[in-house]
Design an enzyme around this catalytic site. Structure first.
Site, mmCIF file in Angstrom:
data_model
loop_
_atom_site.group_PDB
_atom_site.id
_atom_site.type_symbol
_atom_site.label_atom_id
_atom_site.label_comp_id
_atom_site.label_asym_id
_atom_site.label_seq_id
_atom_site.Cartn_x
_atom_site.Cartn_y
_atom_site.Cartn_z
ATOM 1 N N SER A 78 -10.439 8.977 2.589
ATOM 2 C CA SER A 78 -10.297 10.438 2.620
ATOM 3 C C SER A 78 -11.605 11.118 2.248
ATOM 4 O O SER A 78 -12.448 10.543 1.561
ATOM 5 C CB SER A 78 -9.228 10.892 1.622
ATOM 6 O OG SER A 78 -7.992 10.305 1.901
HETATM 7 N N1 SAH Z 1 -7.063 5.428 -0.874
HETATM 8 C C1 SAH Z 1 -7.775 4.829 0.218
HETATM 9 C C2 SAH Z 1 -7.429 5.452 1.552
HETATM 10 C C3 SAH Z 1 -6.840 4.446 2.467
HETATM 11 S S1 SAH Z 1 -6.121 5.044 3.963
HETATM 12 C C4 SAH Z 1 -9.268 4.807 -0.027
HETATM 13 O O1 SAH Z 1 -9.752 5.388 -1.018
HETATM 14 O O2 SAH Z 1 -9.968 4.166 0.761
HETATM 15 C C5 SAH Z 1 -4.418 4.606 3.689
HETATM 16 C C6 SAH Z 1 -4.123 3.145 3.553
HETATM 17 O O3 SAH Z 1 -2.700 3.004 3.424
HETATM 18 C C7 SAH Z 1 -4.521 2.284 4.734
HETATM 19 O O4 SAH Z 1 -5.449 1.310 4.312
HETATM 20 C C8 SAH Z 1 -3.207 1.640 5.194
HETATM 21 O O5 SAH Z 1 -3.363 0.296 5.618
HETATM 22 C C9 SAH Z 1 -2.353 1.725 3.939
HETATM 23 N N2 SAH Z 1 -0.899 1.669 4.131
HETATM 24 C C10 SAH Z 1 -0.165 2.180 5.143
HETATM 25 N N3 SAH Z 1 1.147 1.944 4.940
HETATM 26 C C11 SAH Z 1 1.269 1.258 3.762
HETATM 27 C C12 SAH Z 1 2.359 0.713 3.010
HETATM 28 N N4 SAH Z 1 3.626 0.828 3.419
HETATM 29 N N5 SAH Z 1 2.082 0.072 1.846
HETATM 30 C C13 SAH Z 1 0.793 -0.055 1.415
HETATM 31 N N6 SAH Z 1 -0.279 0.431 2.083
HETATM 32 C C14 SAH Z 1 -0.049 1.083 3.243
#
Ligand code: SAH
Length: 230
Positions: A78
């Site tokens: 993000s």
């Molecule tokens: N907080 C992160 C942003 C990652 S984007 C950062 O600082 O980089 C959101 C992430 O959620 C993705 O990597 C995706 O694979 C994960 N995601 C999606 N559905 C999920 C679920 N049910 N459980 C765990 N992770 C999930």
């Protein structure tokens, strides 16, 4: 693993690179102070985490621009202002235990760890390769976060109850009940919810729930755009 600094971790002592990044990071924090309604505590956490260490090498020059960046596997980190707003809304204190759903590259987890202290952030990531990379990176940079690969609805059930939860992927039908169940009464959940349109990202809202004995209080914090929760 893409790491411009090579094995063994950051080139903290030599070269102009990290010094430049420090100046960039200060400029980012100053910009956020002007444009966002967030606490100095939150800004200090943003100032403490080396975002350039979390973004893939080709994007590193833009690590301190206030925008999202790709982190591989069709996922994104993000924009800094969104991390700041979410970290501020979740309103954690030192010693609070936090569940994060969506580790991604681990940046947001590192910011939360700066706020609550070592060992109190539990972060679940659906994509095993992202989880493994984030675990290695957080460890190398000295952020004590417990990362598990799996579905964030269930990955840390054995560690509940939590004081707060932070979702960085968007569930279409509101915050899933299993996550609400794992946060203690009085605790907070910050999450993007909605979407599920053609691209799966239409009309999401950022919400803050406060868990009550008999349900949740819900505040709306505006339109956002996150990857869908799986
Ligand atoms: N907080 C992160 C942003 C990652 S984007 C950062 O600082 O980089 C959101 C992430 O959620 C993705 O990597 C995706 O694979 C994960 N995601 C999606 N559905 C999920 C679920 N049910 N459980 C765990 N992770 C999930």
């Amino acid at each position: 693993m893409i790491d411009a600094n090579g094995p063994g971790g950051g080139d903290e002592t030599g070269g102009g690179g990290d010094t430049d990044f420090a100046a960039d990071r200060r400029a980012l924090v100053d910009g956020l102070r002007e444009t966002q309604d967030v606490s100095e505590r939150t800004l200090s956490a943003i100032g403490a985490v080396p975002r350039h260490e979390f973004v893939p090498e080709p994007h590193r020059a833009h690590a301190y621009a206030d925008r999202p960046l790709p982190i591989g596997h069709d996922q994104t980190i993000s924009a800094p202002h969104m991390v700041a707003v979410m970290a501020d809304l979740v309103d954690v204190e030192r010693g609070d235990r936090v569940l994060e759903v969506g580790t991604g590259c681990g940046y947001h987890a590192a910011v939360l760890t700066d706020l609550v202290g070592p060992g109190d952030v539990y972060s679940a990531e659906y994509v095993p390769e992202l989880a493994a990379d984030a675990r290695e990176r957080l460890d190398r940079l000295g952020f004590d976060v417990t990362v598990r690969s799996g579905d964030g609805r269930e990955a840390f059930r054995d560690e509940a109850p939590f004081d707060a939860a932070s979702l960085t992927c968007a569930p279409t039908g509101g915050v899933p009940e299993p996550i609400v169940e794992q946060v203690r009464p009085g605790g907070r959940i910050v999450a993007p919810v909605g979407g599920g349109g053609l691209l799966g990202r239409g009309s999401q809202r950022l919400v803050r729930l406060t868990v009550r004995e008999d349900g949740v209080d819900r505040e709306d914090h505006g339109g956002v755009r996150f990857v869908p929760m799986r």
